[in-house]
Scaffold this motif. Structure first.
Motif, PDB file in Angstrom:
ATOM      1  N   PRO A  56      15.450  39.930   0.231  1.00  0.00           N
ATOM      2  CA  PRO A  56      14.444  39.560   1.222  1.00  0.00           C
ATOM      3  C   PRO A  56      14.716  38.198   1.851  1.00  0.00           C
ATOM      4  N   LEU A  57      14.168  37.985   3.032  1.00  0.00           N
ATOM      5  CA  LEU A  57      14.281  36.689   3.690  1.00  0.00           C
ATOM      6  C   LEU A  57      13.608  35.609   2.848  1.00  0.00           C
ATOM      7  N   PRO A  58      14.188  34.429   2.814  1.00  0.00           N
ATOM      8  CA  PRO A  58      13.551  33.339   2.059  1.00  0.00           C
ATOM      9  C   PRO A  58      12.285  32.859   2.754  1.00  0.00           C
ATOM     10  N   ILE A  59      11.378  32.309   1.966  1.00  0.00           N
ATOM     11  CA  ILE A  59      10.146  31.722   2.464  1.00  0.00           C
ATOM     12  C   ILE A  59      10.346  30.211   2.578  1.00  0.00           C
ATOM     13  N   VAL A  60       9.852  29.624   3.643  1.00  0.00           N
ATOM     14  CA  VAL A  60       9.959  28.187   3.848  1.00  0.00           C
ATOM     15  C   VAL A  60       8.673  27.511   3.361  1.00  0.00           C
ATOM     16  N   VAL A  61       8.827  26.543   2.464  1.00  0.00           N
ATOM     17  CA  VAL A  61       7.684  25.802   1.912  1.00  0.00           C
ATOM     18  C   VAL A  61       7.884  24.316   2.213  1.00  0.00           C
ATOM     19  N   PRO A  62       7.029  23.722   3.042  1.00  0.00           N
ATOM     20  CA  PRO A  62       7.165  22.283   3.320  1.00  0.00           C
ATOM     21  C   PRO A  62       6.690  21.428   2.159  1.00  0.00           C
ATOM     22  N   ILE A  63       7.307  20.277   1.996  1.00  0.00           N
ATOM     23  CA  ILE A  63       6.866  19.309   0.988  1.00  0.00           C
ATOM     24  C   ILE A  63       5.497  18.767   1.417  1.00  0.00           C
ATOM     25  N   PRO A  64       4.496  18.835   0.550  1.00  0.00           N
ATOM     26  CA  PRO A  64       3.143  18.425   0.965  1.00  0.00           C
ATOM     27  C   PRO A  64       2.913  16.918   0.869  1.00  0.00           C
ATOM     28  N   LEU A  65       1.878  16.469   1.571  1.00  0.00           N
ATOM     29  CA  LEU A  65       1.377  15.107   1.428  1.00  0.00           C
ATOM     30  C   LEU A  65       0.169  15.118   0.509  1.00  0.00           C
ATOM     31  N   HIS A  66      -0.092  13.980  -0.121  1.00  0.00           N
ATOM     32  CA  HIS A  66      -1.329  13.849  -0.877  1.00  0.00           C
ATOM     33  C   HIS A  66      -2.500  13.864   0.112  1.00  0.00           C
ATOM     34  N   ALA A  67      -3.656  14.352  -0.333  1.00  0.00           N
ATOM     35  CA  ALA A  67      -4.819  14.501   0.544  1.00  0.00           C
ATOM     36  C   ALA A  67      -5.198  13.197   1.235  1.00  0.00           C
ATOM     37  N   ALA A  68      -5.106  12.091   0.515  1.00  0.00           N
ATOM     38  CA  ALA A  68      -5.467  10.801   1.110  1.00  0.00           C
ATOM     39  C   ALA A  68      -4.498  10.422   2.226  1.00  0.00           C
ATOM     40  N   LYS A  78      -5.081  12.671   5.303  1.00  0.00           N
ATOM     41  CA  LYS A  78      -6.254  12.225   6.067  1.00  0.00           C
ATOM     42  C   LYS A  78      -5.915  11.006   6.911  1.00  0.00           C
ATOM     43  N   GLN A  79      -5.146  10.104   6.343  1.00  0.00           N
ATOM     44  CA  GLN A  79      -4.766   8.890   7.056  1.00  0.00           C
ATOM     45  C   GLN A  79      -3.834   9.194   8.224  1.00  0.00           C
ATOM     46  N   ARG A  80      -2.841  10.055   8.004  1.00  0.00           N
ATOM     47  CA  ARG A  80      -1.838  10.343   9.032  1.00  0.00           C
ATOM     48  C   ARG A  80      -2.343  11.363  10.040  1.00  0.00           C
ATOM     49  N   GLY A  81      -3.161  12.302   9.593  1.00  0.00           N
ATOM     50  CA  GLY A  81      -3.692  13.318  10.499  1.00  0.00           C
ATOM     51  C   GLY A  81      -2.908  14.607  10.513  1.00  0.00           C
ATOM     52  N   TYR A  82      -1.744  14.634   9.914  1.00  0.00           N
ATOM     53  CA  TYR A  82      -0.907  15.829   9.845  1.00  0.00           C
ATOM     54  C   TYR A  82       0.175  15.590   8.809  1.00  0.00           C
ATOM     55  N   ASN A  83       0.750  16.700   8.337  1.00  0.00           N
ATOM     56  CA  ASN A  83       1.906  16.634   7.442  1.00  0.00           C
ATOM     57  C   ASN A  83       3.150  16.864   8.280  1.00  0.00           C
ATOM     58  N   GLN A  84       3.986  15.856   8.422  1.00  0.00           N
ATOM     59  CA  GLN A  84       5.156  15.970   9.281  1.00  0.00           C
ATOM     60  C   GLN A  84       6.090  17.081   8.820  1.00  0.00           C
ATOM     61  N   ALA A  85       6.205  17.298   7.523  1.00  0.00           N
ATOM     62  CA  ALA A  85       7.082  18.365   7.025  1.00  0.00           C
ATOM     63  C   ALA A  85       6.550  19.735   7.432  1.00  0.00           C
ATOM     64  N   GLU A  86       5.230  19.893   7.455  1.00  0.00           N
ATOM     65  CA  GLU A  86       4.657  21.172   7.861  1.00  0.00           C
ATOM     66  C   GLU A  86       4.891  21.435   9.348  1.00  0.00           C
ATOM     67  N   LEU A  87       4.775  20.398  10.176  1.00  0.00           N
ATOM     68  CA  LEU A  87       5.047  20.565  11.611  1.00  0.00           C
ATOM     69  C   LEU A  87       6.508  20.928  11.852  1.00  0.00           C
ATOM     70  N   LEU A  88       7.401  20.277  11.138  1.00  0.00           N
ATOM     71  CA  LEU A  88       8.828  20.590  11.258  1.00  0.00           C
ATOM     72  C   LEU A  88       9.111  22.011  10.800  1.00  0.00           C
ATOM     73  N   ALA A  89       8.469  22.407   9.700  1.00  0.00           N
ATOM     74  CA  ALA A  89       8.671  23.756   9.166  1.00  0.00           C
ATOM     75  C   ALA A  89       8.154  24.813  10.135  1.00  0.00           C
TER      76      ALA A  89
END
Length: 230
Positions: A110-122, A125-136
């Motif tokens: 099967p095709l691999p699944i892409v999982v972005p590295i997460p940010l801590h919740a705090a 909230k401060q940044r407004g988005y997870n840059q790894a998720e946007l890139l993914a």
């Protein structure tokens, strides 16, 4: 005050030509032509040169110069728009030079699944988005690979990795991640590609991969926009 300007800035970018995030010249694209050319010169000739070992790495560019400036803007200067072309370039490189068994898997694999590295919740909230998720997201739009947006959670806030030794980095990230039991969608028997913005010593992705593997999930490699050169 800066957070109040985010919606206005996004709206103006839709109806007007936006300033290039690197040189501030007006451009209809994300980057002006000159800065786009500078970024393309950061591309690695062989993105899969480090695709080896237990946790192989596929990286689009060399971390430094113009690419370093762009990633700093993405992470620290509220420039989420730059994630779209960066993820697209990473996806194009993956389709052309990625491991054939993952780019064109057989019917039995099967095709691999892409999982972005997460940010801590705090931090999120401060940044407004997870840059790894946007890139993914942009990477997956280009490649057609499925995206597991919140497959992992960051359960412990960690200090910045910059300036830390390899041992200190590993200690800093110990028990920092966990599998998102409620956010994981789909079967767990599909291989995972972890995606991060910058690959340096590998301490972050090693910690994330360890958590996934402890849950019986295969991690087949790391994909990153930039790789530090030592």
């Amino acid at each position: 005050m800066r957070h109040w300007t985010h919606p206005l800035k996004a709206w103006l970018n839709v109806i007007l030509e936006s300033p290039c995030p690197l040189c501030q010249r007006s451009t209809a694209a994300t980057f002006c032509l000159d800065c786009d050319r500078q970024l393309q010169r950061c591309a690695l000739p062989a993105p899969s040169a480090q695709w080896q070992g237990q946790l192989p790495v596929f990286a689009w560019g060399k971390y430094g110069g113009t690419l370093k400036r762009v990633l700093a803007g993405l992470k620290y200067d509220y420039q989420p728009q730059v994630a779209q072309p960066l993820g697209q370039w990473l996806g194009q490189a993956w389709l052309k030079q990625g491991p054939k068994h993952l780019v064109h898997p057989t019917s039995a694999a099967p095709l691999p699944i892409v999982v972005p590295i997460p940010l801590h919740a705090a931090k999120l909230k401060q940044r407004g988005y997870n840059q790894a998720e946007l890139l993914a997201q942009s990477f997956c739009e280009q490649t057609g690979l499925p995206l597991q947006r919140q497959g992992l959670v960051r359960i412990r806030a960690t200090e910045a990795q910059f300036g830390l030794s390899q041992i200190a980095r590993e200690q800093n990230l110990a028990a920092a991640f966990a599998l998102n039991q409620s956010g994981w969608r789909g079967p767990r028997d599909r291989p995972v590609l972890l995606l991060d913005d910058i690959y340096t010593t590998g301490a972050t992705v090693q910690s994330a991969a360890q958590i996934l593997r402890s849950q019986g999930i295969k991690v087949c490699g790391i994909i990153a926009i930039a790789q530090a050169q030592y």
